[in-house]
Design an enzyme around this catalytic site. Structure first.
Site, PDB file in Angstrom:
ATOM      1  N   ASP A  11      43.335  40.127  85.156  1.00  0.00           N
ATOM      2  CA  ASP A  11      42.958  39.885  83.760  1.00  0.00           C
ATOM      3  C   ASP A  11      44.182  40.148  82.891  1.00  0.00           C
ATOM      4  O   ASP A  11      45.152  40.774  83.322  1.00  0.00           O
ATOM      5  CB  ASP A  11      41.802  40.828  83.359  1.00  0.00           C
ATOM      6  CG  ASP A  11      41.387  40.633  81.905  1.00  0.00           C
ATOM      7  OD1 ASP A  11      41.326  39.473  81.452  1.00  0.00           O
ATOM      8  OD2 ASP A  11      41.155  41.637  81.206  1.00  0.00           O
ATOM      9  N   SER A  12      44.094  39.721  81.640  1.00  0.00           N
ATOM     10  CA  SER A  12      45.167  39.991  80.687  1.00  0.00           C
ATOM     11  C   SER A  12      45.315  41.494  80.448  1.00  0.00           C
ATOM     12  O   SER A  12      46.357  41.957  80.007  1.00  0.00           O
ATOM     13  CB  SER A  12      44.853  39.301  79.368  1.00  0.00           C
ATOM     14  OG  SER A  12      43.574  39.693  78.912  1.00  0.00           O
ATOM     15  N   CYS A  74      39.679  36.805  83.473  1.00  0.00           N
ATOM     16  CA  CYS A  74      39.956  36.545  82.061  1.00  0.00           C
ATOM     17  C   CYS A  74      39.345  35.212  81.614  1.00  0.00           C
ATOM     18  O   CYS A  74      39.639  34.161  82.193  1.00  0.00           O
ATOM     19  CB  CYS A  74      41.478  36.517  81.895  1.00  0.00           C
ATOM     20  SG  CYS A  74      42.002  36.293  80.201  1.00  0.00           S
ATOM     21  N   GLU A 152      37.599  47.971  72.462  1.00  0.00           N
ATOM     22  CA  GLU A 152      38.721  48.833  72.849  1.00  0.00           C
ATOM     23  C   GLU A 152      38.786  50.087  71.990  1.00  0.00           C
ATOM     24  O   GLU A 152      39.310  51.116  72.399  1.00  0.00           O
ATOM     25  CB  GLU A 152      40.032  48.042  72.820  1.00  0.00           C
ATOM     26  CG  GLU A 152      39.949  46.946  73.870  1.00  0.00           C
ATOM     27  CD  GLU A 152      41.268  46.390  74.325  1.00  0.00           C
ATOM     28  OE1 GLU A 152      42.250  46.534  73.595  1.00  0.00           O
ATOM     29  OE2 GLU A 152      41.290  45.800  75.421  1.00  0.00           O
ATOM     30  N   CYS A 186      34.024  36.073  77.418  1.00  0.00           N
ATOM     31  CA  CYS A 186      35.231  36.908  77.354  1.00  0.00           C
ATOM     32  C   CYS A 186      34.927  38.224  78.067  1.00  0.00           C
ATOM     33  O   CYS A 186      33.800  38.736  77.990  1.00  0.00           O
ATOM     34  CB  CYS A 186      35.600  37.150  75.890  1.00  0.00           C
ATOM     35  SG  CYS A 186      36.890  38.377  75.642  1.00  0.00           S
ATOM     36  N   HIS A 188      35.385  41.337  77.589  1.00  0.00           N
ATOM     37  CA  HIS A 188      34.873  42.532  76.906  1.00  0.00           C
ATOM     38  C   HIS A 188      33.420  42.398  76.428  1.00  0.00           C
ATOM     39  O   HIS A 188      32.779  43.403  76.114  1.00  0.00           O
ATOM     40  CB  HIS A 188      35.728  42.851  75.683  1.00  0.00           C
ATOM     41  CG  HIS A 188      37.117  43.287  75.989  1.00  0.00           C
ATOM     42  ND1 HIS A 188      38.029  42.484  76.635  1.00  0.00           N
ATOM     43  CD2 HIS A 188      37.762  44.462  75.729  1.00  0.00           C
ATOM     44  CE1 HIS A 188      39.176  43.131  76.764  1.00  0.00           C
ATOM     45  NE2 HIS A 188      39.046  44.333  76.224  1.00  0.00           N
TER      46      HIS A 188
HETATM   47  N1  DGL Z   1      40.610  39.070  78.762  1.00  0.00           N
HETATM   48  C1  DGL Z   1      40.562  38.186  77.625  1.00  0.00           C
HETATM   49  C2  DGL Z   1      39.454  37.149  77.823  1.00  0.00           C
HETATM   50  O1  DGL Z   1      38.532  37.347  78.571  1.00  0.00           O
HETATM   51  C3  DGL Z   1      40.339  38.940  76.325  1.00  0.00           C
HETATM   52  C4  DGL Z   1      41.561  39.719  75.858  1.00  0.00           C
HETATM   53  C5  DGL Z   1      42.750  38.821  75.596  1.00  0.00           C
HETATM   54  O2  DGL Z   1      42.772  38.086  74.586  1.00  0.00           O
HETATM   55  O3  DGL Z   1      43.651  38.825  76.405  1.00  0.00           O
HETATM   56  O4  DGL Z   1      39.530  36.091  77.242  1.00  0.00           O
END
Ligand code: DGL
Length: 272
Positions: A11-12, A74, A152, A186, A188
């Site tokens: 993931d990012s 992600c 977060e 997404c 989160h």
């Molecule tokens: N992990 C990213 C997503 O699911 C969210 C956080 C980001 O913008 O990197 O799109």
């Protein structure tokens, strides 16, 4: 024959731990390698070219760990960079296809909502996949840019007025379109599930892509004889690209487990 190689998840950042949580729940015997690109998060506001480049480096790192399959947890990578993962030497799973299939399976009025980062919504990836499966579906998408920072910050309780007002405001188009199903597109957003449900009411089905992907991965491993035998205690390894500080706090929210910062390894992807 058992395949003890790990499932690779990237993931990012740490949001993808919500996907790891569903994989661990559905496949408790599997070894897991998680990589969070905490040094370069967020991806959701970046260009397609940058996201593709970062995703390719994340995948190279996981391949070095000899994983048997890769999951792009992600939502942003799944939406804008999944095409370029077609040539990987291991099976690749992204978050759009299975979430869309789950949404199409549960909607009754064919009005489906999608929420995600700006890059995810701009890509139109969910809409494209939903319309492929259900050509007469009506898809409404909304970018919810403040949801990631809220989570977060630890603000996700469904009785927190800041949370409910923010959720309410972002979900206005979804309510207006009378969607009976909403994809949480997404990483989160599953943390906000109670708050989202409180705003939309219990008649709207919420699709957590992590659950849908965990089911698809379980099916795939079974079908191709790639499951782990479960003879040894499975290992869960965590890697990040910035200092692992605050991993423990984030992990307890996103993964539902406390992982000590000392158990998390920092890696440098610049050479990949
Ligand atoms: N992990 C990213 C997503 O699911 C969210 C956080 C980001 O913008 O990197 O799109």
């Amino acid at each position: 024959m058992a395949d003890s190689r790990a499932i690779g998840i990237f993931d990012s950042g740490l949001g993808g731990l919500t996907v790891a949580k569903e994989i661990i729940k559905r496949l408790p015997d599997e070894n897991i390698v998680y990589f969070g690109d905490t040094g370069r998060v967020p991806y959701g506001t970046r260009s397609r070219e940058t996201i593709q480049k970062y995703a390719a480096q994340d995948e190279s790192f996981l391949l070095k760990k000899d994983v048997k399959l890769i999951i792009a947890a992600c939502g942003t990578v799944s939406s804008v960079a999944a095409d370029s993962s077609g040539n990987l030497p291991v099976p690749f799973f992204e978050m759009v296809t299975h979430a869309a299939a789950a949404a199409v399976a549960v909607t009754k009025n064919k009005k489906i909502g999608v929420i995600g980062t700006s890059a995810t919504v701009a890509s139109g990836s969910h809409k494209k996949e939903i319309l492929r499966l259900m050509p007469d579906a009506d898809v409404t998408a909304a970018a919810c840019s403040l949801f990631v920072p809220l989570v977060e910050e630890g603000w996700y309780a469904s009785d927190d007025i800041v949370v409910t007002q923010t959720v309410k405001r972002y979900l206005e188009p979804i309510v207006k379109a009378q969607c009976d199903t909403l994809i949480l597109g997404c990483t989160h957003y599953p943390v906000l599930i109670k708050a989202i449900s409180a705003v939309l009411g219990d008649k709207v089905s919420l699709i957590n892509p992590g659950v849908a992907v965990a089911e698809a991965v379980a099916y795939y491993l079974g079908k191709y004889g790639m499951s782990n035998s479960g003879n040894a205690e499975p290992t869960h390894s965590f890697f990040v690209s910035d200092k692992p500080a605050s991993f423990k706090n984030q992990a307890s929210v996103l993964l539902g487990e406390e992982i000590d910062d000392s158990k998390v390894e920092q890696v440098d992807l610049s050479s990949l």
